[in-house]
Design a protein around this motif. Structure first.
Motif, PDB file in Angstrom:
ATOM      1  N   SER A 130       0.832  -1.191   0.000  1.00 40.60           N
ATOM      2  CA  SER A 130       0.000   0.000   0.000  1.00 40.60           C
ATOM      3  C   SER A 130       0.877   1.255   0.000  1.00 40.60           C
ATOM      4  O   SER A 130       1.848   1.351   0.753  1.00 40.60           O
ATOM      5  CB  SER A 130      -0.909   0.006   1.233  1.00 40.60           C
ATOM      6  N   ILE A 131       0.547   2.183  -0.882  1.00 42.12           N
ATOM      7  CA  ILE A 131       1.293   3.424  -0.976  1.00 42.12           C
ATOM      8  C   ILE A 131       0.339   4.596  -0.879  1.00 42.12           C
ATOM      9  O   ILE A 131      -0.878   4.425  -0.998  1.00 42.12           O
ATOM     10  CB  ILE A 131       2.086   3.518  -2.301  1.00 42.12           C
ATOM     11  N   PHE A 132       0.891   5.781  -0.690  1.00 37.49           N
ATOM     12  CA  PHE A 132       0.053   6.959  -0.569  1.00 37.49           C
ATOM     13  C   PHE A 132      -0.432   7.437  -1.925  1.00 37.49           C
ATOM     14  O   PHE A 132      -1.626   7.647  -2.140  1.00 37.49           O
ATOM     15  CB  PHE A 132       0.797   8.073   0.160  1.00 37.49           C
ATOM     16  N   SER A 133       0.482   7.617  -2.851  1.00 29.91           N
ATOM     17  CA  SER A 133       0.062   8.086  -4.166  1.00 29.91           C
ATOM     18  C   SER A 133       1.180   7.894  -5.196  1.00 29.91           C
ATOM     19  O   SER A 133       2.348   7.702  -4.851  1.00 29.91           O
ATOM     20  CB  SER A 133      -0.325   9.566  -4.116  1.00 29.91           C
ATOM     21  N   ASN A 142      -6.504   5.963  -9.612  1.00 33.65           N
ATOM     22  CA  ASN A 142      -5.954   6.509  -8.371  1.00 33.65           C
ATOM     23  C   ASN A 142      -6.391   5.707  -7.157  1.00 33.65           C
ATOM     24  O   ASN A 142      -5.628   5.563  -6.201  1.00 33.65           O
ATOM     25  CB  ASN A 142      -6.379   7.963  -8.211  1.00 33.65           C
ATOM     26  N   ASN A 148      -4.167   2.850  -7.167  1.00 31.46           N
ATOM     27  CA  ASN A 148      -2.753   3.175  -7.359  1.00 31.46           C
ATOM     28  C   ASN A 148      -2.123   2.259  -8.413  1.00 31.46           C
ATOM     29  O   ASN A 148      -1.057   1.663  -8.193  1.00 31.46           O
ATOM     30  CB  ASN A 148      -1.980   3.082  -6.046  1.00 31.46           C
ATOM     31  N   LEU A 174       5.009   8.107  -3.589  1.00 32.98           N
ATOM     32  CA  LEU A 174       5.102   8.589  -2.219  1.00 32.98           C
ATOM     33  C   LEU A 174       4.527   7.498  -1.314  1.00 32.98           C
ATOM     34  O   LEU A 174       3.354   7.144  -1.435  1.00 32.98           O
ATOM     35  CB  LEU A 174       4.327   9.887  -2.044  1.00 32.98           C
ATOM     36  N   ILE A 175       5.359   6.961  -0.432  1.00 34.15           N
ATOM     37  CA  ILE A 175       4.881   5.935   0.491  1.00 34.15           C
ATOM     38  C   ILE A 175       4.310   6.605   1.740  1.00 34.15           C
ATOM     39  O   ILE A 175       4.586   7.772   2.011  1.00 34.15           O
ATOM     40  CB  ILE A 175       6.006   4.966   0.887  1.00 34.15           C
ATOM     41  N   TYR A 176       3.524   5.830   2.494  1.00 32.42           N
ATOM     42  CA  TYR A 176       2.971   6.367   3.738  1.00 32.42           C
ATOM     43  C   TYR A 176       4.123   6.727   4.682  1.00 32.42           C
ATOM     44  O   TYR A 176       5.031   5.925   4.911  1.00 32.42           O
ATOM     45  CB  TYR A 176       2.054   5.351   4.393  1.00 32.42           C
ATOM     46  N   TYR A 210       8.632  12.093  -3.036  1.00 33.50           N
ATOM     47  CA  TYR A 210       8.422  11.051  -4.030  1.00 33.50           C
ATOM     48  C   TYR A 210       9.750  10.412  -4.419  1.00 33.50           C
ATOM     49  O   TYR A 210      10.779  11.087  -4.521  1.00 33.50           O
ATOM     50  CB  TYR A 210       7.737  11.634  -5.269  1.00 33.50           C
TER      51      TYR A 210
END
Length: 120
Positions: A26-29, A72, A75, A99-101, A106
């Motif tokens: 899981s990543i942020f974006s 989005n 992701n 960008l990871i949590y 980035y």
């Protein structure tokens, strides 16, 4: 974090494939992303990309046949390839700025590649 491509395979000329590129966790974006390809004996070449603002760009060789897109919520980055030709045969690589949590900036990542072969 790793980028994982999928969707490659063997397809006859004129056929279609859709490649997918997702993060292994899981990543942020995803900020911007691109697809590249490398045919045997040739240098890796850029195929398509999109910017954080949503602008898309394509190499002349694939313009009108390939479409880069993103989901989005998932992701995930896609490359829809239509009207495939023998010269599209290559290993296709995903490249993305992620960008990871908990991350502060980035970072660029490459996938391991997926083989696309266009042949009868």
């Amino acid at each position: 974090v790793q980028l994982v491509e999928s969707g490659g395979g063997l397809v006859p000329p004129g056929g279609s494939l859709r490649l997918s590129c997702s993060a292994s966790e899981s990543i942020f974006s995803i900020n911007n992303a691109a697809w590249y390809r490398q045919a045997p004996g040739k240098l890796r070449e850029w195929v398509a990309s999109f910017t954080s603002g949503g602008a898309t760009n394509y190499a002349d060789s694939v313009k009108g046949r390939f479409t880069i897109s993103r989901d989005n919520a998932k992701n995930t980055v896609y490359l829809q390839m239509n009207s495939l030709r023998s010269e599209d045969t290559a290993v296709y690589y995903c490249h993305a700025s992620i960008l990871i949590y908990g991350g502060l900036s980035y970072t660029d990542y490459w996938g391991q590649g997926t083989q696309v072969t266009v042949s009868e």
